[in-house]
Design a protein around this motif. Structure first.
Motif, PDB file in Angstrom:
ATOM      1  N   VAL A  66       0.875  -1.178   0.000  1.00  0.00           N
ATOM      2  CA  VAL A  66       0.000   0.000   0.000  1.00  0.00           C
ATOM      3  C   VAL A  66       0.907   1.221   0.000  1.00  0.00           C
ATOM      4  O   VAL A  66       1.776   1.362   0.859  1.00  0.00           O
TER       5      VAL A  66
ATOM      6  N   PRO B  80       0.670   5.389  -0.086  1.00  0.00           N
ATOM      7  CA  PRO B  80      -0.231   6.538   0.002  1.00  0.00           C
ATOM      8  C   PRO B  80       0.112   7.613  -1.027  1.00  0.00           C
ATOM      9  O   PRO B  80       1.279   7.773  -1.407  1.00  0.00           O
ATOM     10  N   TYR B  81      -0.903   8.324  -1.471  1.00  0.00           N
ATOM     11  CA  TYR B  81      -0.717   9.445  -2.391  1.00  0.00           C
ATOM     12  C   TYR B  81       0.224  10.464  -1.757  1.00  0.00           C
ATOM     13  O   TYR B  81       0.093  10.826  -0.589  1.00  0.00           O
TER      14      TYR B  81
ATOM     15  N   LYS C 191     -10.645   6.818  -5.087  1.00  0.00           N
ATOM     16  CA  LYS C 191     -10.489   6.208  -3.768  1.00  0.00           C
ATOM     17  C   LYS C 191      -9.173   5.426  -3.723  1.00  0.00           C
ATOM     18  O   LYS C 191      -8.466   5.442  -2.725  1.00  0.00           O
ATOM     19  N   SER C 192      -8.858   4.756  -4.843  1.00  0.00           N
ATOM     20  CA  SER C 192      -7.622   3.977  -4.914  1.00  0.00           C
ATOM     21  C   SER C 192      -7.282   3.677  -6.364  1.00  0.00           C
ATOM     22  O   SER C 192      -8.128   3.779  -7.256  1.00  0.00           O
TER      23      SER C 192
ATOM     24  N   VAL D  67      -5.229   0.410  -8.197  1.00  0.00           N
ATOM     25  CA  VAL D  67      -4.651  -0.902  -7.915  1.00  0.00           C
ATOM     26  C   VAL D  67      -3.890  -1.384  -9.142  1.00  0.00           C
ATOM     27  O   VAL D  67      -4.455  -1.452 -10.237  1.00  0.00           O
TER      28      VAL D  67
ATOM     29  N   THR E 216      -1.518  -1.247  -4.017  1.00  0.00           N
ATOM     30  CA  THR E 216      -2.682  -0.363  -3.932  1.00  0.00           C
ATOM     31  C   THR E 216      -2.213   1.031  -3.545  1.00  0.00           C
ATOM     32  O   THR E 216      -1.498   1.202  -2.559  1.00  0.00           O
ATOM     33  N   TYR E 217      -2.607   1.989  -4.344  1.00  0.00           N
ATOM     34  CA  TYR E 217      -2.272   3.394  -4.138  1.00  0.00           C
ATOM     35  C   TYR E 217      -3.501   4.026  -3.513  1.00  0.00           C
ATOM     36  O   TYR E 217      -4.598   3.943  -4.078  1.00  0.00           O
ATOM     37  N   THR E 218      -3.367   4.625  -2.336  1.00  0.00           N
ATOM     38  CA  THR E 218      -4.527   5.107  -1.589  1.00  0.00           C
ATOM     39  C   THR E 218      -4.558   6.627  -1.492  1.00  0.00           C
ATOM     40  O   THR E 218      -3.534   7.293  -1.584  1.00  0.00           O
TER      41      THR E 218
ATOM     42  N   THR F 254     -14.688   6.974  -5.575  1.00  0.00           N
ATOM     43  CA  THR F 254     -15.455   6.931  -4.327  1.00  0.00           C
ATOM     44  C   THR F 254     -16.924   6.608  -4.590  1.00  0.00           C
ATOM     45  O   THR F 254     -17.623   6.129  -3.701  1.00  0.00           O
TER      46      THR F 254
END
Length: 182
Positions: free
Chosen positions: A53, A55-56, A103-104, A106, A137-139, A173
């Motif tokens: 994972v 994060p942005y 939202k993400s 992937v 996964t980029y959140t 989202t």
């Protein structure tokens, strides 16, 4: 500050005042020196973790998500660190009149791109070890990921290598998604 692992020992970098691209390290380890960055508690010597994972992070990739390696037969002459990652950049925009918030994102590949990997510190060769998966996964946090008609850029790090086909899924989202394969 930044911490590297030298033969498995956590060593804090002392960034040089005359050149911020250089650092000095003090270690009790004996030569030869196998170095990986960043140090990750609980990993064996000469192992790195590629985050599943990420994060942005505006304009770049997440901190400590680009592991590096180095090797020195002796303490003389310095050590050059080498990157273990490639950078993927996606530029995404909304069509005129659309209101989309991501939202993400992937990424799925045919090979392992996240988890724990052993590093041959003389060559940079990676061997998947524990908890490896073929996805990242980029959140986005609350208030991030809104698309406009101007492209927004998103940066991922992945282990350098060949992985066959990539599948990238953009999840909004609203529950909608779009998948691209290349």
């Amino acid at each position: 500050g930044d911490v590297v692992a030298i033969n498995g020992e956590a060593v804090e970098a002392a960034i040089r005042e005359d050149n911020a691209a250089l650092a000095d390290f003090t270690t009790t380890a004996s030569a030869p020196f196998n170095i990986v960055y960043p140090y990750t508690e609980g990993l064996e010597a000469s192992h790195v973790r590629f985050a599943a994972v990420q994060p942005y992070t505006e304009g770049t990739f997440a901190a400590a998500s680009a592991p590096m390696y180095g090797y020195a037969a002796t303490a003389e002459g310095g050590i050059t660190m080498h990157h273990l990652t490639g950078i993927m950049r996606f530029a995404v925009k909304a069509a005129e009149g659309q209101n989309i918030t991501l939202k993400s994102i992937v990424i799925t590949t045919e090979g392992d791109i996240s988890g724990d990997f052993a590093v041959d510190c003389t060559t940079g060769a990676l061997t998947p070890k524990a908890n490896t998966t073929n996805t990242i996964t980029y959140t986005f946090a609350e208030g991030e990921g809104a698309l406009s008609t101007t492209a927004s850029e998103y940066f991922f790090t992945i282990p350098a290598g060949s992985y066959g086909e990539f599948e990238v899924t953009f999840n909004a989202t609203s529950g909608e998604s779009m998948t691209a394969k290349f």
